[in-house]
Design an enzyme around this catalytic site. Structure first.
Site, PDB file in Angstrom:
ATOM      1  N   LYS A 165       4.998  -1.823   5.917  1.00  0.00           N
ATOM      2  CA  LYS A 165       4.225  -1.370   4.772  1.00  0.00           C
ATOM      3  C   LYS A 165       3.948  -2.528   3.816  1.00  0.00           C
ATOM      4  O   LYS A 165       4.725  -3.482   3.730  1.00  0.00           O
ATOM      5  CB  LYS A 165       4.986  -0.274   4.019  1.00  0.00           C
ATOM      6  CG  LYS A 165       5.233   0.976   4.871  1.00  0.00           C
ATOM      7  CD  LYS A 165       3.930   1.705   5.173  1.00  0.00           C
ATOM      8  CE  LYS A 165       4.150   2.921   6.057  1.00  0.00           C
ATOM      9  NZ  LYS A 165       4.383   2.581   7.458  1.00  0.00           N
ATOM     10  N   ASP A 166       2.837  -2.420   3.076  1.00  0.00           N
ATOM     11  CA  ASP A 166       2.387  -3.482   2.185  1.00  0.00           C
ATOM     12  C   ASP A 166       3.415  -3.798   1.105  1.00  0.00           C
ATOM     13  O   ASP A 166       4.149  -2.931   0.648  1.00  0.00           O
ATOM     14  CB  ASP A 166       1.084  -3.070   1.504  1.00  0.00           C
ATOM     15  CG  ASP A 166      -0.081  -2.998   2.472  1.00  0.00           C
ATOM     16  OD1 ASP A 166       0.029  -2.267   3.458  1.00  0.00           O
ATOM     17  OD2 ASP A 166      -1.089  -3.658   2.234  1.00  0.00           O
ATOM     18  N   ARG A 167       3.400  -5.050   0.677  1.00  0.00           N
ATOM     19  CA  ARG A 167       4.236  -5.475  -0.442  1.00  0.00           C
ATOM     20  C   ARG A 167       3.683  -4.974  -1.774  1.00  0.00           C
ATOM     21  O   ARG A 167       4.422  -4.408  -2.585  1.00  0.00           O
ATOM     22  CB  ARG A 167       4.312  -7.010  -0.477  1.00  0.00           C
ATOM     23  CG  ARG A 167       5.096  -7.566  -1.673  1.00  0.00           C
ATOM     24  CD  ARG A 167       4.897  -9.066  -1.801  1.00  0.00           C
ATOM     25  NE  ARG A 167       5.384  -9.760  -0.638  1.00  0.00           N
ATOM     26  CZ  ARG A 167       6.631 -10.173  -0.477  1.00  0.00           C
ATOM     27  NH1 ARG A 167       7.538  -9.940  -1.414  1.00  0.00           N
ATOM     28  NH2 ARG A 167       6.990 -10.816   0.614  1.00  0.00           N
TER      29      ARG A 167
END
Length: 357
Positions: free
Chosen positions: A91-93
């Site tokens: 998942k994105d930061r």
């Protein structure tokens, strides 16, 4: 193996090139991810932890940190090896995301205060449930997105019309720019590594190999978008049944097949390049081979790794999609995508933004 791909010799530094769009290219500027809260993602599964077993599954909400970093923090906090931590998707930061992790904890509980250092890094444990098995990669069904967009595009009638068209007809299933790294650096590193001969110790997580395969898929998809066949079956296609991993080949396309594609029930697929014969046939296979031939270092280098051919749908449908006006002329978009599909592939069809080209 050849030393270089001619197509890369004069490539721009930024990535990716401006591939054609499903509709006329959007003209209005927009903004997204102004804060992490503007980009929310939640994993979705077809099952739930059973409540007993040697693995503790923890439902995590994170902000400003990526999945791999959370896994390392969890291992240290729980006193287990990194290999004893499992998760399904990356998942994105720069987002607020929720996903399951698993910790191998047979016969013992987490120590008191185990989550204190996690909280300092923007990570919260929302739930913890036992389960017999480790969480494996890629087992989630999909992701639910809640995204706020702003700027002139968010206030324009034409953007709402584009949204409604995409909801009805689907979106080209491009790999997003995240796959290729800032300014396409992962792709250029992959090119260099594959030219020398790929070694796992130089790409232990397979990130560069994945970047190379994703590029070739996007190139095939771009050609199908350009001629309008990205959602329309052609003779020789391998079709994917919506919402499943089921695929079947068609050597001729009848009225029923075209109707199923028009309704979003089946989708043409493109190759995830690798060793073995293409599953497609006729002119579809010829086009796919021509893309590979145009990028010999990538295609030959991927085959040399032993990675097997696979297929990916060229089109993705937005499920449970909503458009909700919000404060200051912004809009909340909500939709569900199957695992492996990118929300940025949706946003790039709606408005102009430097990170979405």
């Amino acid at each position: 193996m050849r030393d270089a791909d001619s197509s890369f010799s004069s490539a721009p530094v930024t990535w990716p090139p401006a591939w054609p769009f499903a509709l006329a290219p959007p003209e209005l500027d927009g903004e997204y991810r102004l804060t992490p809260e503007d980009f929310q993602v939640e994993e979705q599964f077809d099952f739930a932890p059973e409540g007993a077993g040697e693995h503790l599954w923890v439902w995590i909400e994170k902000r400003g940190i990526n999945t791999a970093e959370v896994a390392r923090l969890l291992a240290a906090s729980a006193g287990v090896a990194a290999r004893d931590v499992g998760f399904s998707g990356l998942k994105d930061r720069d987002a607020v995301t929720r996903q399951w992790f698993s910790l191998a904890l047979p016969g013992r509980a987490l120590p008191d205060g185990w989550d204190a250092n996690l909280a300092e890094r923007g990570v919260r444990c929302l739930e913890a449930i036992r389960h017999p098995r480790k969480l494996k990669r890629g087992v989630h069904r999909g992701n639910r997105f809640r995204l706020r967009i702003a700027g002139e595009a968010a206030q324009a009638t034409q953007t709402r019309e584009r949204w409604e068209t995409l909801v009805a007809s689907g979106v080209p299933n491009y790999f997003g720019p995240q796959r290729f790294g800032p300014d396409g650096r992962n792709l250029h590193r992959a090119l260099s590594l594959l030219a020398r001969g790929w070694r796992k110790r130089q790409d232990p997580q397979g990130l560069l190999l994945s970047s190379a395969r994703s590029y070739l898929f996007n190139a095939v998809l771009a050609a199908r978008v350009e001629d309008g066949s990205w959602g329309r079956p052609l003779p020789g296609d391998v079709l994917n049944l919506e919402g499943t991993a089921s695929r079947f080949s068609v050597t001729a396309v009848d009225v029923e097949t075209l109707a199923r594609a028009a309704s979003g029930d089946v989708h043409p697929t493109g190759p995830m390049w690798g060793a073995g014969e293409l599953q497609s046939d006729l002119a579809v296979a010829e086009r796919e081979r021509s893309v590979a031939d145009a990028h010999p270092v990538l295609s030959e280098g991927i085959v040399a790794t032993g990675t097997r051919q696979n297929r990916r749908a060229l089109r993705v449908m937005l499920q449970q999609a909503t458009w909700t006006p919000a404060e200051a002329g912004s809009v909340w978009l909500e939709f569900t995508l199957p695992r492996g599909a990118f929300a940025t592939a949706v946003l790039r069809e709606l408005f102009c933004h430097p990170t979405l080209i």
